[in-house]
Write a protein that holds these residues in place. Structure first.
Motif, PDB file in Angstrom:
ATOM      1  N   PHE A   1      62.212 106.043  33.011  1.00 51.72           N
ATOM      2  CA  PHE A   1      62.115 107.413  32.503  1.00 51.72           C
ATOM      3  C   PHE A   1      60.944 108.159  33.141  1.00 51.72           C
ATOM      4  O   PHE A   1      61.032 109.367  33.391  1.00 51.72           O
ATOM      5  CB  PHE A   1      61.982 107.397  30.981  1.00 51.72           C
ATOM      6  CG  PHE A   1      63.248 107.025  30.256  1.00 51.72           C
ATOM      7  CD1 PHE A   1      64.458 107.610  30.608  1.00 51.72           C
ATOM      8  CD2 PHE A   1      63.236 106.088  29.230  1.00 51.72           C
ATOM      9  CE1 PHE A   1      65.639 107.279  29.948  1.00 51.72           C
ATOM     10  CE2 PHE A   1      64.405 105.746  28.575  1.00 51.72           C
ATOM     11  CZ  PHE A   1      65.612 106.345  28.928  1.00 51.72           C
ATOM     12  N   GLU A   2      59.841 107.460  33.388  1.00 54.64           N
ATOM     13  CA  GLU A   2      58.723 108.098  34.093  1.00 54.64           C
ATOM     14  C   GLU A   2      59.119 108.463  35.522  1.00 54.64           C
ATOM     15  O   GLU A   2      58.717 109.506  36.044  1.00 54.64           O
ATOM     16  CB  GLU A   2      57.504 107.164  34.110  1.00 54.64           C
ATOM     17  CG  GLU A   2      56.799 107.034  32.766  1.00 54.64           C
ATOM     18  CD  GLU A   2      55.625 106.084  32.828  1.00 54.64           C
ATOM     19  OE1 GLU A   2      54.692 106.254  32.023  1.00 54.64           O
ATOM     20  OE2 GLU A   2      55.624 105.179  33.688  1.00 54.64           O
TER      21      GLU A   2
ATOM     22  N   ALA B   1      61.831 107.905  24.525  1.00 56.22           N
ATOM     23  CA  ALA B   1      63.215 107.656  24.933  1.00 56.22           C
ATOM     24  C   ALA B   1      63.531 106.166  24.944  1.00 56.22           C
ATOM     25  O   ALA B   1      64.634 105.743  24.588  1.00 56.22           O
ATOM     26  CB  ALA B   1      63.462 108.260  26.317  1.00 56.22           C
ATOM     27  N   SER B   2      62.541 105.339  25.341  1.00 59.41           N
ATOM     28  CA  SER B   2      62.748 103.897  25.366  1.00 59.41           C
ATOM     29  C   SER B   2      62.961 103.349  23.955  1.00 59.41           C
ATOM     30  O   SER B   2      63.869 102.544  23.714  1.00 59.41           O
ATOM     31  CB  SER B   2      61.551 103.214  26.030  1.00 59.41           C
ATOM     32  OG  SER B   2      61.706 101.813  26.016  1.00 59.41           O
TER      33      SER B   2
ATOM     34  N   LEU C   1      62.668 100.532  30.893  1.00 62.32           N
ATOM     35  CA  LEU C   1      63.144 101.876  30.559  1.00 62.32           C
ATOM     36  C   LEU C   1      62.015 102.895  30.626  1.00 62.32           C
ATOM     37  O   LEU C   1      62.208 104.015  31.107  1.00 62.32           O
ATOM     38  CB  LEU C   1      63.778 101.873  29.164  1.00 62.32           C
ATOM     39  CG  LEU C   1      65.175 101.260  29.057  1.00 62.32           C
ATOM     40  CD1 LEU C   1      65.630 101.224  27.604  1.00 62.32           C
ATOM     41  CD2 LEU C   1      66.178 102.048  29.889  1.00 62.32           C
TER      42      LEU C   1
ATOM     43  N   LEU D   1      59.886 112.187  33.259  1.00 57.06           N
ATOM     44  CA  LEU D   1      59.371 112.319  31.894  1.00 57.06           C
ATOM     45  C   LEU D   1      57.889 111.958  31.840  1.00 57.06           C
ATOM     46  O   LEU D   1      57.411 111.139  32.630  1.00 57.06           O
ATOM     47  CB  LEU D   1      60.147 111.415  30.939  1.00 57.06           C
ATOM     48  CG  LEU D   1      61.636 111.731  30.713  1.00 57.06           C
ATOM     49  CD1 LEU D   1      62.211 110.780  29.678  1.00 57.06           C
ATOM     50  CD2 LEU D   1      61.836 113.166  30.277  1.00 57.06           C
TER      51      LEU D   1
ATOM     52  N   SER E   1      66.339 104.167  22.635  1.00 54.38           N
ATOM     53  CA  SER E   1      67.345 103.261  23.194  1.00 54.38           C
ATOM     54  C   SER E   1      67.368 101.945  22.433  1.00 54.38           C
ATOM     55  O   SER E   1      68.436 101.359  22.188  1.00 54.38           O
ATOM     56  CB  SER E   1      67.062 103.002  24.676  1.00 54.38           C
ATOM     57  OG  SER E   1      67.074 104.202  25.420  1.00 54.38           O
TER      58      SER E   1
ATOM     59  N   ALA F   1      58.591 109.209  27.818  1.00 58.65           N
ATOM     60  CA  ALA F   1      59.260 108.008  28.316  1.00 58.65           C
ATOM     61  C   ALA F   1      59.270 106.917  27.247  1.00 58.65           C
ATOM     62  O   ALA F   1      60.293 106.234  27.040  1.00 58.65           O
ATOM     63  CB  ALA F   1      58.569 107.504  29.581  1.00 58.65           C
TER      64      ALA F   1
END
Length: 456
Positions: free
Chosen positions: A193-194, A206-207, A189, A198, A210, A203
């Motif tokens: 995201f990177e 956000a991970s 993730l 992000l 999640s 990143a």
């Protein structure tokens, strides 16, 4: 009762009756076993977030090996959880206990706290404030350890005797799946995201958010489960007592009942040292893999992808082994396998960063480690016999087991820096010797005969 050369084998030393393959697999589909399996996922998820995933995060930010080794100390709550385990046995959570029962109410409560703690860890930055990263990881470990207290009590109390082996195998397998989700899943993730633009910090945030959302799986599982019958009976028997009295009785009863057993101190030391060889090597596995030239994605794909398959096979192999072999024999097999398997990383250090070699090393270590874990959980479960304080007794035992992982292995980074990688993993094999000596001592003094019928 101490065994004599002329005595008949006792119940704990006799292999359990064999079942057909069809019966052996059918028990894995029992509702109680499936509930325990999903709770295993809930327990494995946060452990890796404050462990190996955290180590990848700080390793990418240039933290020294010595400091990385000290980061294992954020797992301190796993060694101290027996101190507040009596609260789980004796204290009711307002509203939740009334609606769901004692065990299920505590499970939902701790899972909500766990979601908040993971989100808090997501807001930290190891490049600027490693102290706050450690503090956030400490909060995750504390709530995770509390969840483990309740899950362990629920597992021991809810499973029938013929479901214990399947329950433990399923629990360990799902536990490792949870760890994979919060390591390989979290790392993929971050990369994803990177890729969409992000920053690295965003990143990671956000991970981790999640991962907090995945805790909902455990909450849904609890809502679908039933309160263990043993817990309901024990709760009804003590229902008229004040909470303070129940907490005190849980604490005093759990410790006094256990410590009055023969060889109690030796048993506790054995529990502390049995998984030390795994912990000592495991504390440096992530830095080792990255240091010899593998990438974050290599680690995610091979260590947590291929390793997952080997772990699942090893977990179920441990379950079948426990069903057909005496407990002491299982402990010998698990103890030797999990120690010797560390030498595969010595071989990997000599071969160099080749993906096929990493695949072999990881598969061997994951398979043997899963067998050792299932057998060890079987032994700890056999030591807990009273539903009035199952949570406290099991928390005491697993807390001591965490001492090797948290404190004794905290200096592994300095050992690795002093010896180099090949010799370091040889040392990790040698640290298993004290636990095997204690196993001989306990076996000769009839400890496993005194356990009575073992739930494996």
């Amino acid at each position: 009762m101490t065994s004599t050369p002329d005595s008949q084998p006792q119940a704990a030393d006799r292999p359990p009756p064999r079942a057909s393959w069809r019966d052996a697999w059918a028990v894995y589909l029992q509702p109680r076993v499936l509930i325990v399996m999903m709770l295993g996922f809930s327990s494995g998820l946060p452990l890796a977030l404050s462990g190996s995933t955290l180590l990848v995060w700080v390793s990418e930010n240039g933290v020294s090996l010595g400091t990385i080794g000290l980061f294992t100390l954020v797992g301190t709550p796993y060694t101290l959880k027996f101190l507040w385990a009596p609260l789980v046995d004796g204290l009711n959570i307002p509203l939740l206990t009334r609606w769901l029962g004692r065990r299920r109410g505590w499970l939902v409560f701790t899972q909500l706290l766990l979601m908040a703690a993971i989100l808090g860890l997501a807001l930290t930055d190891p490049a600027r404030s490693p102290f706050f990263v450690a503090l956030g990881a400490l909060l995750v470990a504390t709530t995770s350890a509390t969840q483990d207290i309740v899950v362990d009590a629920y597992r021991v109390e809810s499973l029938a005797e013929n479901e214990q082996a399947a329950g433990m195998a399923s629990y360990v397998a799902a536990y490792r799946v949870g760890m994979v989700a919060s390591t390989a899943g979290a790392l993929f993730l971050v990369t994803g995201f990177e890729y969409v633009g992000l920053t690295r910090l965003d990143a990671w945030m956000a991970s981790f958010a999640s991962m907090a959302a995945l805790v909902l799986i455990g909450i849904v599982t609890v809502l679908c489960a039933r309160e263990p019958e043993q817990s309901r009976i024990a709760d009804a028997a003590a229902g008229g007592k004040p909470s303070v009295s129940r907490i005190a009785e849980a604490a005093m009863g759990a410790f006094s009942e256990f410590l009055t057993q023969r060889h109690a101190i030796v048993v506790l030391v054995f529990v502390m040292l049995f998984k030390f060889t795994d912990a000592f090597a495991g504390a440096m596995t992530v830095p080792f893999i990255i240091d010899i030239g593998f990438t974050r994605n290599d680690y995610a794909i091979i260590v947590k992808g291929v390793g997952l398959a080997a772990t699942l096979i090893g977990g179920f192999a441990g379950g079948f082994l426990a069903r057909g072999t005496s407990l002491v024999t299982c402990l010998w097999i698990g103890g030797l396998l999990q120690a010797v398997s560390n030498l595969t990383f010595t071989w990997l250090a000599l071969v160099g960063p080749q993906q096929w070699a990493l695949t072999v090393a990881v598969s061997v270590e994951a398979f043997t480690g899963a067998i050792g874990t299932v057998i060890f959980v079987a032994y700890l479960s056999a030591l807990c016999k009273n539903p009035l304080h199952t949570a406290t007794q099991y928390a005491l035992l697993t807390a001591l087991a965490s001492v090797g992982r948290i404190y004794l292995s905290s200096g592994s980074g300095y050992v690795a820096a002093a010896t180099g990688w090949p010799l370091f993993f040889v040392v990790s094999v040698l640290v298993a010797v004290p636990s095997l000596i204690l196993l001989v001592w306990l076996q000769r003094r009839g400890h496993f005969d005194e356990l009575g019928p073992v739930k494996v």
